[in-house]
Design a protein around this motif. Structure first.
Motif, PDB file in Angstrom:
ATOM      1  N   LYS B  58      -3.177 -14.361  13.825  1.00  0.00           N
ATOM      2  CA  LYS B  58      -3.663 -13.385  12.633  1.00  0.00           C
ATOM      3  C   LYS B  58      -2.777 -13.524  11.070  1.00  0.00           C
ATOM      4  O   LYS B  58      -2.964 -14.347  10.066  1.00  0.00           O
ATOM      5  CB  LYS B  58      -3.668 -12.552  12.647  1.00  0.00           C
ATOM      6  N   GLU B  59      -1.310 -13.674  11.260  1.00  0.00           N
ATOM      7  CA  GLU B  59       0.107 -13.670  10.288  1.00  0.00           C
ATOM      8  C   GLU B  59      -0.669 -14.603   9.053  1.00  0.00           C
ATOM      9  O   GLU B  59      -0.543 -15.194   7.753  1.00  0.00           O
ATOM     10  CB  GLU B  59       1.093 -13.254  10.215  1.00  0.00           C
ATOM     11  N   SER B  85      -6.509 -10.986   5.579  1.00  0.00           N
ATOM     12  CA  SER B  85      -6.031 -10.229   5.705  1.00  0.00           C
ATOM     13  C   SER B  85      -6.228  -9.270   6.188  1.00  0.00           C
ATOM     14  O   SER B  85      -5.886  -8.032   6.500  1.00  0.00           O
ATOM     15  CB  SER B  85      -5.523  -9.574   4.380  1.00  0.00           C
ATOM     16  N   LEU B  86      -7.533  -9.230   6.340  1.00  0.00           N
ATOM     17  CA  LEU B  86      -8.150  -7.376   6.691  1.00  0.00           C
ATOM     18  C   LEU B  86      -7.134  -7.426   8.808  1.00  0.00           C
ATOM     19  O   LEU B  86      -7.765  -6.091   8.703  1.00  0.00           O
ATOM     20  CB  LEU B  86     -10.002  -7.372   6.598  1.00  0.00           C
ATOM     21  N   GLY B  87      -7.235  -8.562   8.878  1.00  0.00           N
ATOM     22  CA  GLY B  87      -6.763  -8.216  10.373  1.00  0.00           C
ATOM     23  C   GLY B  87      -5.926  -8.222  10.334  1.00  0.00           C
ATOM     24  O   GLY B  87      -5.614  -7.702  12.087  1.00  0.00           O
ATOM     25  N   LEU B  88      -4.887  -7.835   9.032  1.00  0.00           N
ATOM     26  CA  LEU B  88      -3.045  -7.115   9.367  1.00  0.00           C
ATOM     27  C   LEU B  88      -3.662  -5.914   9.969  1.00  0.00           C
ATOM     28  O   LEU B  88      -2.133  -5.295  10.220  1.00  0.00           O
ATOM     29  CB  LEU B  88      -2.633  -8.213   8.159  1.00  0.00           C
ATOM     30  N   GLY B  89      -4.362  -4.790   9.651  1.00  0.00           N
ATOM     31  CA  GLY B  89      -4.024  -3.827   9.201  1.00  0.00           C
ATOM     32  C   GLY B  89      -5.416  -2.929   9.039  1.00  0.00           C
ATOM     33  O   GLY B  89      -5.706  -3.902   7.713  1.00  0.00           O
ATOM     34  N   LEU B  90      -5.620  -2.130   9.656  1.00  0.00           N
ATOM     35  CA  LEU B  90      -6.916  -0.995   9.467  1.00  0.00           C
ATOM     36  C   LEU B  90      -7.252  -0.438   8.186  1.00  0.00           C
ATOM     37  O   LEU B  90      -8.300  -0.820   7.242  1.00  0.00           O
ATOM     38  CB  LEU B  90      -7.240   0.032  10.605  1.00  0.00           C
ATOM     39  N   PHE B  91      -6.019  -0.524   7.280  1.00  0.00           N
ATOM     40  CA  PHE B  91      -5.983   0.518   5.767  1.00  0.00           C
ATOM     41  C   PHE B  91      -6.203  -0.791   4.788  1.00  0.00           C
ATOM     42  O   PHE B  91      -6.714  -0.451   3.587  1.00  0.00           O
ATOM     43  CB  PHE B  91      -4.846   0.992   5.526  1.00  0.00           C
TER      44      PHE B  91
END
Lengths: 98, 184
Positions: B58-59, B85-91
């Motif tokens: 993902k990165e 980028s959505l895959g990297l963190g929920l916020f």
């Protein structure tokens, strides 16, 4: 920042960097390679392969001039930040004693 | 998990990347495995320390799409970067997707508006059919032609503005990713 500091004195290869970083920090080692790749793409590192007699070929990372400049900025920022945090900790602990 | 499984999973998750880049990344990890073996580590141990191949992929994927967005300033590549980028963190849902949808929606609505302006003379022409006073109809046509001119100018302005916005949003996304990862 740390991978850049580690390469500022001499070029290092990927595994060496990963090993040194993970000695000090609890992070998934696999995520250091994306970072190295990004810094290389941004022009802060150049890489070259060296075949070695004992063991596998090594991909070395060398800090570029841009990388050096960026590193200096980061280190300055970090020093300012850590001084500020130190101050807050000291002041906080003094208040606790009183 | 064995070394081959790890490598295969990583390769499968990196499907968005061009083959050459993908193989470069894979060879970095293969080198890592070989060095670790020299140091006497087992595959299981190495894999445990490397972490989840999905997270790693993902990165790389987010970085790749961001790089593409930076290079060609197009909406499709920015959209791909946003979704990667959505895959990297929920916020990121709040920090990236919400502003992205808002900005794209705003730009889109201005485009629609400029299109509508450009089309108004057609309505005025059609109005000749039912407008009794010819003078009034000609006046309407005149006004709508000015509107159409304004619409074309808006459209040209929007073309430049949306490019600037895409560039700006790409930078924003890059800063956001740096913060999320804490740049070790």
């Amino acid at each position: 920042m740390c991978v850049m500091v580690l390469t500022s004195s001499k070029d290092r290869y990927g595994y060496e960097l990963v090993d040194r970083i993970s000695e000090k920090f609890m992070i998934a080692e696999g995520t250091i390679y994306p970072l190295l790749r990004r810094l290389t793409k941004e022009g802060y590192f150049t890489t070259y392969l060296v075949e070695s007699q004992e063991g596998p070929p090594r991909k070395y990372y060398q800090l570029t001039e841009d990388g050096n400049k960026y590193l200096k900025e980061l280190v300055e920022e970090w020093k300012m930040f850590s001084r500020a945090v130190d101050q807050i900790i000291e002041e906080g602990l003094q208040l606790e004693k009183e | 998990m064995k070394k081959n499984e790890f490598i295969n999973q990583l390769r499968a998750q990196l499907k968005d990347l061009p083959a050459a880049e993908r193989e470069e990344i894979i060879s970095d990890y293969e080198e890592h495995f070989r060095h670790a073996k020299e140091k006497g580590r087992t595959d299981e141990e190495v894999i445990k320390r490397l972490g989840n191949p999905k997270t790693i992929a993902k990165e790389f994927t987010a970085d790749y799409h961001l790089g593409e967005a930076k290079a060609n300033h197009s909406l499709p590549s920015l959209t791909r970067a946003v979704f990667a980028s959505l895959g990297l963190g929920l916020f990121n849902l709040i920090l990236v997707l919400v502003p992205f949808v808002a900005v794209v929606g705003f730009i889109f609505s201005l485009y629609v508006l400029s299109g509508a302006f450009v089309l108004t003379p057609l309505v005025a022409v059609a109005a000749f059919a039912w407008e009794s006073s010819v003078a009034k109809a000609i006046f309407n046509l005149f006004v709508t032609l000015i509107l159409a001119g304004a619409g074309m100018m808006l459209y040209a302005g929007m073309n430049r503005a949306s490019k600037a916005v895409i560039r700006w949003f790409t930078r924003y996304l890059q800063a956001n990713l740096k913060i999320i990862k804490g740049e070790k």
